[in-house]
Scaffold this active site. Structure first.
Site, mmCIF file in Angstrom:
data_model
loop_
_atom_site.group_PDB
_atom_site.id
_atom_site.type_symbol
_atom_site.label_atom_id
_atom_site.label_comp_id
_atom_site.label_asym_id
_atom_site.label_seq_id
_atom_site.Cartn_x
_atom_site.Cartn_y
_atom_site.Cartn_z
ATOM 1 N N PRO A 186 -79.474 -24.768 -115.182
ATOM 2 C CA PRO A 186 -80.440 -23.648 -115.147
ATOM 3 C C PRO A 186 -81.071 -23.544 -113.751
ATOM 4 O O PRO A 186 -81.405 -24.550 -113.141
ATOM 5 C CB PRO A 186 -81.499 -24.056 -116.169
ATOM 6 C CG PRO A 186 -80.886 -25.115 -116.994
ATOM 7 C CD PRO A 186 -79.862 -25.795 -116.135
ATOM 8 N N GLU A 187 -81.150 -22.328 -113.246
ATOM 9 C CA GLU A 187 -81.798 -22.088 -111.954
ATOM 10 C C GLU A 187 -83.128 -21.370 -112.210
ATOM 11 O O GLU A 187 -83.536 -21.199 -113.348
ATOM 12 C CB GLU A 187 -80.884 -21.252 -111.055
ATOM 13 C CG GLU A 187 -79.536 -21.934 -110.795
ATOM 14 C CD GLU A 187 -78.660 -21.168 -109.815
ATOM 15 O OE1 GLU A 187 -79.201 -20.390 -109.005
ATOM 16 O OE2 GLU A 187 -77.432 -21.342 -109.856
ATOM 17 N N ARG A 241 -76.445 -33.474 -122.530
ATOM 18 C CA ARG A 241 -75.921 -34.390 -121.507
ATOM 19 C C ARG A 241 -76.929 -35.460 -121.080
ATOM 20 O O ARG A 241 -76.569 -36.369 -120.327
ATOM 21 C CB ARG A 241 -75.493 -33.589 -120.272
ATOM 22 C CG ARG A 241 -74.434 -32.517 -120.535
ATOM 23 C CD ARG A 241 -73.027 -33.082 -120.538
ATOM 24 N NE ARG A 241 -72.688 -33.775 -119.307
ATOM 25 C CZ ARG A 241 -72.187 -33.201 -118.218
ATOM 26 N NH1 ARG A 241 -71.994 -31.907 -118.184
ATOM 27 N NH2 ARG A 241 -71.863 -33.907 -117.162
ATOM 28 N N ARG A 285 -84.740 -24.779 -89.122
ATOM 29 C CA ARG A 285 -83.818 -25.714 -89.750
ATOM 30 C C ARG A 285 -82.438 -25.607 -89.152
ATOM 31 O O ARG A 285 -81.993 -24.533 -88.781
ATOM 32 C CB ARG A 285 -83.698 -25.408 -91.249
ATOM 33 C CG ARG A 285 -84.998 -25.404 -91.988
ATOM 34 C CD ARG A 285 -85.572 -26.785 -92.117
ATOM 35 N NE ARG A 285 -84.806 -27.606 -93.027
ATOM 36 C CZ ARG A 285 -85.315 -28.181 -94.106
ATOM 37 N NH1 ARG A 285 -86.573 -28.022 -94.413
ATOM 38 N NH2 ARG A 285 -84.561 -28.929 -94.872
#
Ligand SMILES: [Zn+2]
Length: 272
Positions: free
Chosen positions: A2-3, A110, A151
């Protein structure tokens, strides 16, 4: 996994049935699910749930007297309010609510999902919550562009880095790069201010569309109401290897970036 949109969907479904209720019982059916919690879950007993929100991919619940409960669904976690008579072989933690008729349950096939409780500070130290980058739906376009330039690294890897930006995962990173017409391997330092604006706008658009549709139904995701998400039909590039680009007809390509499958259109998303 899930995001952001899936976790946001869970939070929105839980808010109504959960806010204002009191935890009157706790049952841990699998110790590993709570093994990293700074405080024992029984600390929650007798406290009322005040607020529920999302931070990155974490579900955060605030309780009375400064205690918080955090849940990360990881691959297959599920959190919902059900009648206490309902049982499930994959139930890992149960929080009994009020008079006991209903429970907040954490299920996980899981078993990678985790539940923590403690003070806000303790949770920030015990989990990745303390290191999360800004929220993509909140950060301004200029701040995002500045962050990109600070970055090193390539766009796809940066978007997956939760310390750079919180909540974006593999599906939405690919969809956002397609929306912004940027190659996944573009070095962040080479992205212009205009391209950075397009990228954060693309990220917002795909996340908002997915939240509106209730999250994607890929693999095992279900909303807290048990209904599958509906976004899958709208994915434009993710998982579409060798199928024609919906914009130009070129075959979608799949490469691997940092061990994650990555899909893009070699024509619309030129490498720079
Ligand atoms: Zn294309």
């Amino acid at each position: 996994m899930p995001e952001l949109p899936e976790v946001e969907t869970v939070v929105r479904h839980l808010r109504g049935p959960l806010v204002g209720r009191r935890i009157t019982g706790v049952r841990v059916l699998r110790e590993t699910a709570v093994a990293e919690s700074p405080a024992p879950l029984k600390t929650l007993l007798g406290r009322r749930l005040l607020r529920i929100s999302r931070r990155g991919k974490f579900i955060c619940m605030e309780l009375e007297r400064g205690l918080e409960l955090a849940v990360h669904l990881r691959m297959t976690g599920w959190l919902g309010v059900v009648p206490s008579s309902e049982t499930d072989p994959y139930e890992r933690v149960r929080f009994i609510l009020d008079d006991g008729a209903e429970s907040l349950v954490f299920r996980d096939i899981r078993t990678f999902g985790r539940v923590w409780c403690g003070s806000h500070e303790a949770l920030e130290n015990a989990t990745a919550l303390g290191q999360l980058g800004p929220e993509p739906l909140v950060i301004g376009a200029d701040a995002f562009a500045a962050r990109l330039h600070e970055r090193g690294g390539r766009l796809k890897s940066l978007l997956l880095n939760q310390e750079f930006l919180a909540g974006v995962g593999n599906i939405y990173a690919d969809e956002a790069l397609f929306a912004a017409k940027l190659h996944p391997l573009t070095p962040a330092a080479r992205v212009s201010r205009e391209q950075a604006r397009r990228l954060i706008a693309g990220i917002r658009r795909v996340l908002a569309a997915s939240i509106a549709a209730g999250g994607t139904s890929i693999r095992t995701f279900r909303g807290a109401d048990g209904k599958p998400g509906l976004y899958r039909v709208k994915l434009r590039v993710y998982g579409r290897e060798d199928q024609p680009c919906l914009r130009c007809g070129t075959k979608i390509k799949r490469i691997v970036v940092g061990q994650r499958g990555t899909w893009f259109c070699p024509h619309c998303q030129r490498r720079r």
